[in-house]
Design an enzyme around this catalytic site. Structure first.
Site, PDB file in Angstrom:
ATOM      1  N   GLY A 100      11.395  60.897  85.207  1.00 25.49           N
ATOM      2  CA  GLY A 100      11.458  59.475  85.528  1.00 25.49           C
ATOM      3  C   GLY A 100      12.037  59.198  86.902  1.00 25.49           C
ATOM      4  O   GLY A 100      11.480  58.409  87.682  1.00 25.49           O
ATOM      5  N   CYS A 130      16.455  69.382  88.902  1.00 26.28           N
ATOM      6  CA  CYS A 130      16.261  69.579  87.450  1.00 26.28           C
ATOM      7  C   CYS A 130      15.659  68.280  86.910  1.00 26.28           C
ATOM      8  O   CYS A 130      16.353  67.433  86.383  1.00 26.28           O
ATOM      9  CB  CYS A 130      17.567  69.936  86.750  1.00 26.28           C
ATOM     10  SG  CYS A 130      19.067  69.258  87.480  1.00 26.28           S
ATOM     11  N   GLY A 177      13.029  67.237  84.694  1.00 28.24           N
ATOM     12  CA  GLY A 177      12.410  66.802  83.451  1.00 28.24           C
ATOM     13  C   GLY A 177      13.185  65.706  82.740  1.00 28.24           C
ATOM     14  O   GLY A 177      14.420  65.717  82.757  1.00 28.24           O
ATOM     15  N   CYS A 232      24.349  61.366  82.848  1.00 28.20           N
ATOM     16  CA  CYS A 232      24.321  60.240  81.912  1.00 28.20           C
ATOM     17  C   CYS A 232      25.479  60.408  80.933  1.00 28.20           C
ATOM     18  O   CYS A 232      25.315  60.377  79.729  1.00 28.20           O
ATOM     19  CB  CYS A 232      22.986  60.190  81.171  1.00 28.20           C
ATOM     20  SG  CYS A 232      22.797  58.671  80.211  1.00 28.20           S
TER      21      CYS A 232
END
Length: 502
Positions: free
Chosen positions: A314, A309, A311, A435
């Site tokens: 980075g 996943c 997107g 995150c």
């Protein structure tokens, strides 16, 4: 509170309303000197107000602010002032709303939202910036006159006058009096109370604070969430070097071997960033991608890596750069939406041009494990999450998330991790990354998924986290998973668990 404490005015002994701008004896009550009454707000404060209104409508400050600054032609110190004002007022609105309620004598829910945003900007200048109180009041009243109307400007003036009567410390004592410790910290450090409780639980379970030090660690974490983060850059290996970024004005990171920190200026001014050979990326995000790439491999022959996943891409771009000089590695990149897939393609452009074997597709990651079982050597699951680990960079996130979001997201996170394990080869590894330090999104997801399987082992990930000098990072907790922290590592609060398929 008696009538004389209301910003709307005073009543005399006969009960007649008297304007707030006059006190007994005919002395002027206003906080703004007549000579300082600007008819319209200055461009920096107006820009901050416009961003706040856009954020209230669902925009993201980090995306909206650059557009507004360009439209207003604000640069240098003016742009820096507008940025601090915007981010500070959004971050600290929990404290400022409590102060405004007290000063206004009414709940903030009864204040027109555009006026409330004006008051938040004024409160931040008075309580959170080095702006003289009279200048903060004068300029904010001028902003209110232009953006909210003449009538509202009088109300704003009266409320700000009350706020200037006390110091920040005095206001904190006032608005936290009688609250429990967690609720008081939630107001003082401007986090929703449920987030404070979640962060406390994460610190306790992570093994970086015991009961004696837990309160101090929580305060340090909340303070770090409210500090403006540095701009972190990544030099994608084989495409750019840290020295190239240093030559462009950055400073080499001591934390990430491929990282640098930009002390000021626009990252887009750096050629390597414009060319996607380098990028803005938190050092914690760099470290989790490096850790997955460094995990010991079982088996021989060509490798297939998967970002399930990806997107906006980075971490996938860093993985692709790491593989660019390895003809035996193909990186597969999956994203659920066409729009985000296009973002990934742009992010990966330089790595692809440099020869990385990259395959980019659009699909539901929850289904990929069933469609392509036992296929990939390394799988990254950078799962959608509450983002509670990136509150420094996304000031509005703390006000948009609710406890119910956690329940919805953990279902998706569990499904993605299950799919990733199914897609991994026997002997392959899966990195589960969020995150967010919220225990429900991190260790509980790993525990719930692995409890139903006998083909997975959770490995100690701590030896994979190495700083720029090659030493293992400190303060990584009890393991086997790794939790990074803003107050300990200077990164977003990234969680990383390494699971190997037997």
């Amino acid at each position: 509170m008696n009538n004389s404490d209301q910003p709307g005015g005073y009543r005399d002994e006969r009960g007649r309303q008297r304007p707030a701008s006059r006190r007994a004896g005919g002395k002027n009550r206003t906080a703004v000197r007549p000579a300082d009454r600007r008819r319209g707000g200055d461009p920096t404060r107006k820009a901050a107000w416009q961003v706040m209104r856009s954020v209230a409508d669902g925009a993201y400050a980090n995306l909206e602010l650059p557009k507004v600054l360009r439209a207003a032609d604000l640069h240098g110190r003016d742009a820096a002032f507008a940025t601090e004002l915007t981010y500070g007022a959004i971050r600290m609105r929990g404290l400022y709303d409590a102060v405004i309620e007290f000063a206004a004598g009414r709940p903030v829910g009864q204040i027109d939202p555009p006026v409330l945003d004006t008051l938040r900007l004024g409160a931040h200048q008075i309580l959170g910036m080095r702006v003289p109180s009279h200048a903060a009041a004068s300029e904010t009243v001028a902003l209110a006159r232009e953006m909210n109307g003449t009538g509202a400007s009088g109300f704003v003036n009266a409320v700000l006058r009350r706020i200037t009567e006390r110091t920040r410390e005095e206001w904190v004592r006032e608005v936290t009096a009688g609250r429990s410790l967690e609720d008081a910290l939630a107001v003082e450090y401007s986090h929703p109370a449920w987030v404070v409780r979640a962060l406390r639980g994460a610190l306790r379970s992570g093994g970086v604070a015991d009961e004696a030090s837990l309160d101090d660690a929580l305060v340090a974490l909340l303070e770090a969430d409210n500090a403006a983060p540095a701009v972190s850059l990544v030099a994608r290996p084989g495409l750019a070097t840290v020295q190239e970024l240093v030559d462009a004005g950055a400073e080499a990171s001591t934390l990430s071997p491929v990282g640098a920190v930009l002390p000021g200026g626009d990252p887009a001014d750096i050629p390597a960033v414009r060319q996607t050979r380098a990028a803005v990326q938190d050092e914690g995000s760099q470290l989790v991608a490096l850790a997955l790439a460094a995990a010991p491999r079982e088996g021989e022959g060509p490798q297939e890596w998967l970002d399930l996943c990806a997107g906006p891409g980075g971490k996938a771009a860093l993985l692709a750069a790491l593989s660019a000089d390895r003809p035996d590695v193909t990186v597969f990149v999956n994203e659920v939406s066409e729009h985000r897939t296009e973002l990934v393609r742009r992010t990966m452009r330089a790595a692809i041009d440099a020869g990385a074997e990259v395959m980019i597709g659009t699909g539901d990651g929850r289904e990929l494990g069933a469609e392509e079982p036992n296929t990939y050597d390394r799988v990254l699951v950078d799962a959608p999450c509450t983002g509670l680990g990136a509150l420094r960079r996304r000031p509005e996130a703390r006000w948009r998330r609710t406890p119910s979001d956690v329940t919805d997201l953990t279902t998706v996170q569990s499904d993605l991790l299950t799919s990733a394990l199914d897609a991994a080869k026997p002997g392959g590894v899966v990195a589960y990354v969020t995150c967010s330090p919220h225990v429900a999104e991190t260790t509980e997801v790993v525990r719930s998924v692995t409890a139903g399987r006998d083909d997975v082992v959770v490995e100690d990930a701590r030896p994979l986290f190495r700083d720029a000098a090659g030493a293992q990072l400190a303060d990584l907790g009890d393991g086997p998973a790794v939790q990074l922290w803003p107050h300990l590592h200077g990164t977003d609060a990234m969680f990383f668990a390494l699971l190997r398929k037997k």
